[in-house]
Scaffold this active site. Sequence first.
Site, short mmCIF file in Angstrom:
data_model
loop_
_atom_site.label_atom_id
_atom_site.label_comp_id
_atom_site.label_asym_id
_atom_site.label_seq_id
_atom_site.Cartn_x
_atom_site.Cartn_y
_atom_site.Cartn_z
N HIS A 26 110.26 -14.83 76.75
CA HIS A 26 109.55 -13.63 77.20
C HIS A 26 110.32 -12.40 76.76
O HIS A 26 111.48 -12.47 76.36
CB HIS A 26 109.35 -13.62 78.72
CG HIS A 26 110.61 -13.49 79.52
ND1 HIS A 26 110.62 -13.00 80.81
CD2 HIS A 26 111.89 -13.77 79.22
CE1 HIS A 26 111.85 -13.00 81.27
NE2 HIS A 26 112.65 -13.45 80.33
N SER A 37 114.00 -17.92 79.69
CA SER A 37 114.57 -16.60 79.48
C SER A 37 115.74 -16.68 78.51
O SER A 37 115.61 -17.25 77.43
CB SER A 37 114.99 -16.02 80.85
OG SER A 37 115.27 -14.66 80.75
#
Length: 352
Positions: A112, A89
């Site tokens: 992501h 992340s």
Amino acid sequence: MKWFEVQAAADGRHADVWINDQIGIDWWSGDGTTASAFINAIASLGDVEALTVHINSPGGDVADGIAIANYLRGHKAQVTTRVEGIAASIAATIAMGGDRREMATGSLLMIHDPWTVAMGNATEMRKLADDLDTIRNGILELFVARAGEPRRVEIQEAMRAETWMTGEDAMALGLIDAVDTDLKAAASIGDYSRALAAAGRSAQHHLEQQRAPAQPAPSAMSAADALALAFDIEPAQAEARAAELGDQILAWRDKPAAAPAPDTAALQREAVAAERERVVAIIDTCTTTGQHQLLAKLVASDMQTDTAREYVFDVAAASSAGVHSSHSPEGGQRAGIDTQGIYARRRARSAS
């Protein structure tokens, strides 16, 4: 509680920084440290010539992560970022802050699109979707700045799909410069790296136990202790799963002796692959729902994929009220997992 540590070398020209936890302020507990404190700690080192940032983090707050990444990019020292366990992340964005970017053998990088949990009317939800697109574009630019403009579409698609990458994968995409084969992935700091490192060893250990000759249990050993020893679990878990484990033992005992010897290498590969698939599924579910605090317990409980997902989604649903800005918020219950209750509910459903 700080999620980072800064240490200067004796010569005063080199320094190391360790990022070992969720980035920013914990959404539930209030623990953590802001990006400004992180930046001030490095600035207090003075004019260092080389700065090495060791990363093992599941992610955290978007604003803090982007601020740190841009600070590292602009630092006058030669900055090297090293992924030594996991950089998921927004932690992957911080890894892009290095002039040189490395990953340890066995480490993982995950990128992501940003997400959040929210509630509101249609107008508010449309605006939130637009805001998430803007945040995604900002993060995308940091990746493209390292990989190069020709990789923009490929990186954008990888972000949309939520992509986990080994060092070789990340290097092929242009996100890192090298895989350090002399640097082992950290397995004792973050929940993600500990879970992945344990998966293969656990599967192999179970196979070795199944192939080993049965040994008589000491007379003082209880049935629960014997089951716990045989299956490498806690006695409390053995009591909760006694019927299931007993059926497995009977199946092994009654297996025809004339059956051909199994391909142990193939069995080992299958078991390792199955365990890894289970762990990765749990990682994916915890990451998607933001329930990072459940990961270590779910892996250690030997809970199967469907049951684990059901549990995580129940926790996520219970904690989904309200809007926050965390990229990977931690929420849900803090109590231990009631594995006995979960298996009881599943058995009741199967019987109905």
